[in-house]
Design a protein around this motif. Sequence first.
Motif, PDB file in Angstrom:
ATOM      1  N   MET A   1       0.794  -1.205   0.000  1.00  0.00           N
ATOM      2  CA  MET A   1       0.000   0.000   0.000  1.00  0.00           C
ATOM      3  C   MET A   1       0.844   1.281   0.000  1.00  0.00           C
ATOM      4  O   MET A   1       0.430   2.263  -0.605  1.00  0.00           O
ATOM      5  CB  MET A   1      -0.941  -0.019   1.203  1.00  0.00           C
TER       6      MET A   1
ATOM      7  N   LEU B   1       1.479   2.650  -3.460  1.00  0.00           N
ATOM      8  CA  LEU B   1       0.207   2.961  -4.120  1.00  0.00           C
ATOM      9  C   LEU B   1      -0.320   4.320  -3.676  1.00  0.00           C
ATOM     10  O   LEU B   1      -0.815   5.103  -4.489  1.00  0.00           O
ATOM     11  CB  LEU B   1      -0.832   1.883  -3.819  1.00  0.00           C
TER      12      LEU B   1
ATOM     13  N   TRP C   1      -6.353  -2.038  -5.547  1.00  0.00           N
ATOM     14  CA  TRP C   1      -5.785  -2.744  -4.403  1.00  0.00           C
ATOM     15  C   TRP C   1      -6.773  -2.799  -3.240  1.00  0.00           C
ATOM     16  O   TRP C   1      -6.939  -3.833  -2.600  1.00  0.00           O
ATOM     17  CB  TRP C   1      -4.481  -2.100  -3.948  1.00  0.00           C
TER      18      TRP C   1
ATOM     19  N   SER D   1      -7.563  -6.271  -1.561  1.00  0.00           N
ATOM     20  CA  SER D   1      -6.655  -6.476  -0.425  1.00  0.00           C
ATOM     21  C   SER D   1      -7.310  -7.342   0.649  1.00  0.00           C
ATOM     22  O   SER D   1      -8.530  -7.314   0.827  1.00  0.00           O
ATOM     23  CB  SER D   1      -6.243  -5.134   0.174  1.00  0.00           C
TER      24      SER D   1
ATOM     25  N   VAL E   1       4.600  -3.824  -5.180  1.00  0.00           N
ATOM     26  CA  VAL E   1       3.752  -3.413  -6.303  1.00  0.00           C
ATOM     27  C   VAL E   1       4.316  -3.826  -7.655  1.00  0.00           C
ATOM     28  O   VAL E   1       3.661  -3.664  -8.676  1.00  0.00           O
ATOM     29  CB  VAL E   1       3.501  -1.888  -6.311  1.00  0.00           C
TER      30      VAL E   1
ATOM     31  N   LEU F   1       1.206  -4.340  -9.934  1.00  0.00           N
ATOM     32  CA  LEU F   1       0.357  -3.162 -10.064  1.00  0.00           C
ATOM     33  C   LEU F   1       1.096  -2.043 -10.791  1.00  0.00           C
ATOM     34  O   LEU F   1       0.485  -1.200 -11.428  1.00  0.00           O
ATOM     35  CB  LEU F   1      -0.110  -2.692  -8.685  1.00  0.00           C
TER      36      LEU F   1
END
Length: 126
Positions: free
Chosen positions: A1, A4, A20, A24, A43, A52
């Motif tokens: 996270m 992100l 996400w 998640s 990520v 990601l």
Amino acid sequence: MPPLVLHSIFSKDFSALAKWLKISPRNCITVLDTHDGIGIIDVGPMAGKAGLFNENEIDHLVEKIHNNSQGQSRLATGAAASNVDLYQVNCTYYDALAQNNFYYLLARAIRFFAPGTPQVYYSSFV
């Protein structure tokens, strides 16, 4: 996270973060930074699967963090610091956000309201 949230704030594009948050785990610990810095590797592509972010996006994010920290994170990360951990950037989240109070509070709010249990390090409070 952590990457992100940074990417979302920097680019004003919250689509990767939204993706996400939908997938998640609901029983995870949400962390933005730790005593070691900001985790980046999660990520990226792994074991032949797309992540990601692609490698270029990760490189751009890391460079943005280095620029926002006025180069301090570059000096404290990886080979420059005799640090073999290349999976994180040694920087506070506040510095990664160029010490922007609004962005810092936004990032912390996202973390607190994301699914899971927020983990707070005292080093997170600058």
